[in-house]
Design an enzyme around this catalytic site. Structure first.
Site, PDB file in Angstrom:
ATOM      1  N   ASN A   1      -3.139  -7.286   8.351  1.00 34.61           N
ATOM      2  CA  ASN A   1      -4.149  -7.246   6.869  1.00 34.61           C
ATOM      3  C   ASN A   1      -4.636  -8.489   6.303  1.00 34.61           C
ATOM      4  O   ASN A   1      -5.949  -9.294   5.300  1.00 34.61           O
ATOM      5  CB  ASN A   1      -3.448  -5.795   6.680  1.00 34.61           C
TER       6      ASN A   1
ATOM      7  N   CYS B   1      -9.024   2.215   5.803  1.00 36.31           N
ATOM      8  CA  CYS B   1      -7.703   2.831   5.274  1.00 36.31           C
ATOM      9  C   CYS B   1      -8.502   2.373   3.679  1.00 36.31           C
ATOM     10  O   CYS B   1      -8.986   0.981   3.464  1.00 36.31           O
ATOM     11  CB  CYS B   1      -6.587   2.358   4.872  1.00 36.31           C
TER      12      CYS B   1
ATOM     13  N   CYS C   1       1.076  -1.698  -0.381  1.00 32.62           N
ATOM     14  CA  CYS C   1      -0.345   0.132   0.067  1.00 32.62           C
ATOM     15  C   CYS C   1       0.684   1.428  -0.013  1.00 32.62           C
ATOM     16  O   CYS C   1       2.000   0.973   0.305  1.00 32.62           O
ATOM     17  CB  CYS C   1      -0.769  -0.411   1.113  1.00 32.62           C
TER      18      CYS C   1
ATOM     19  N   HIS D   1       2.770   2.397  10.656  1.00 31.86           N
ATOM     20  CA  HIS D   1       1.959   2.109  11.239  1.00 31.86           C
ATOM     21  C   HIS D   1       2.135   2.887  12.905  1.00 31.86           C
ATOM     22  O   HIS D   1       0.956   3.233  13.526  1.00 31.86           O
ATOM     23  CB  HIS D   1       2.250   0.980  12.842  1.00 31.86           C
TER      24      HIS D   1
ATOM     25  N   HIS E   1      -1.421  -4.760  18.736  1.00 30.47           N
ATOM     26  CA  HIS E   1      -0.889  -4.359  16.963  1.00 30.47           C
ATOM     27  C   HIS E   1      -0.207  -2.818  17.290  1.00 30.47           C
ATOM     28  O   HIS E   1      -0.487  -2.105  18.022  1.00 30.47           O
ATOM     29  CB  HIS E   1      -1.845  -4.256  16.039  1.00 30.47           C
TER      30      HIS E   1
ATOM     31  N   GLU F   1       0.669   0.058  15.602  1.00 25.85           N
ATOM     32  CA  GLU F   1      -0.512   0.768  15.015  1.00 25.85           C
ATOM     33  C   GLU F   1      -1.965   0.522  16.290  1.00 25.85           C
ATOM     34  O   GLU F   1      -1.876   1.946  16.816  1.00 25.85           O
ATOM     35  CB  GLU F   1      -1.733  -0.099  13.999  1.00 25.85           C
TER      36      GLU F   1
ATOM     37  N   CYS G   1       2.235   6.261   8.426  1.00 25.47           N
ATOM     38  CA  CYS G   1       1.100   6.702   7.012  1.00 25.47           C
ATOM     39  C   CYS G   1       0.362   7.734   7.243  1.00 25.47           C
ATOM     40  O   CYS G   1      -0.258   8.017   8.657  1.00 25.47           O
ATOM     41  CB  CYS G   1       0.549   5.552   6.764  1.00 25.47           C
TER      42      CYS G   1
END
Length: 283
Positions: free
Chosen positions: A226, A196, A13, A75, A127, A129, A97
């Protein structure tokens, strides 16, 4: 003759591409560059960058570094990481990001404006993020990993709902519907669609791709959340789908009686790795 197709919609991405480009740019200068955590949830890509000189560290190791350059991956990180970097005179190469950065700001704003509300994040506990998002709330946020967890909330209190950027859009909407049905009179509920679309749109695309082939090879690091979501969608529409990390995991018996093979992957899967899998089958 066996036909092999690589999904054009798979691969890095925007956020991951930017982070890797920044790392390569710094390493090309001959700079000693550290990365806080795996730059991407793909072991083979991490190994490639390691050979170029990228040094992956954890948060404990970061505490002992001074006067160096450290890259923050897509992240994102909690505020404490930036504070530590300032204290230790560490130069940050920030590859967070933009979508994650915007989400962090929105959560922080709501946290500051609503000190008594329940700030809820639909995401995977632990996680990277999610840790960065929870950090914007000084640890106040409640993390729910799946739909069933929403029942733990106190519906007599205000609820402000956010989502990790790579979670399932359908499950997020189920959670919204449940809260709307159960929120008490007088309590406020607001949801913020922070998923996203570059990731969410891959779900229908990978689903259509998987239905076109006799065999699907989903190439992905096993730590990618993901990737797990997208692979499960492949498996749902095509039971003859296999998750592999690289070409060496392809089993010859999978190809027996197969006329078409589809190769796809996660937002953390490099195109060159999918091409290696294709080449392995051709041999």
């Amino acid at each position: 003759m066996l036909q092999i197709e690589i999904d054009n919609g798979s691969g890095f991405c925007f956020g991951v591409t930017t982070a890797i480009s920044k790392a390569e740019e710094e390493l090309a200068k001959g700079t000693t560059l550290y990365c806080l955590g795996d730059i991407v949830h793909n072991g083979m890509e991490c190994e490639r960058l390691k050979r170029m000189g990228l040094i992956t560290i954890n948060h404990e190791e970061l505490r002992h570094l001074h006067d160096v350059k450290v890259l923050l991956r897509a992240h994102g990180e909690p505020p404490e990481t930036y504070q530590l970097a300032r204290q230790n005179h560490i130069e940050i190469i920030d590859a967070t990001c933009p979508v994650v950065l915007q989400l962090q700001r929105r959560i922080k704003t709501q946290c500051d404006q609503n000190p008594h509300a329940q700030l809820v994040i639909f995401g995977k506990p632990g996680h990277a993020e999610v840790l960065g998002l929870v950090g914007q709330t000084n640890g106040r946020a409640i993390v729910i990993e799946r739909f069933e967890d929403v029942k733990r909330l106190d519906f007599t209190r205000d609820v402000y709902l956010f989502s990790q950027t790579t979670k399932s859009l359908d499950e997020f909407h189920r959670i919204i519907d449940y809260i709307q049905e159960h929120i008490a009179e007088g309590a406020t509920f607001r949801s913020f669609d922070t998923i996203c679309r570059q990731v969410a749109n891959r779900m229908p695309n990978v689903s259509a791709f998987a239905t076109r082939h006799d065999l699907v090879l989903f190439v992905c690091g096993r730590k990618s959340s993901n990737g797990r979501v997208l692979f499960n969608e492949c498996l749902r529409v095509n039971p003859n789908s296999h998750l592999i990390e690289g070409p060496e995991e392809i089993k010859p018996e999978w190809l027996e009686g197969v006329e078409t093979v589809g190769i796809c992957g996660a937002t953390s899967t490099p195109k060159w790795l999918m091409e290696q899998c294709r080449d392995r089958i051709k041999v």
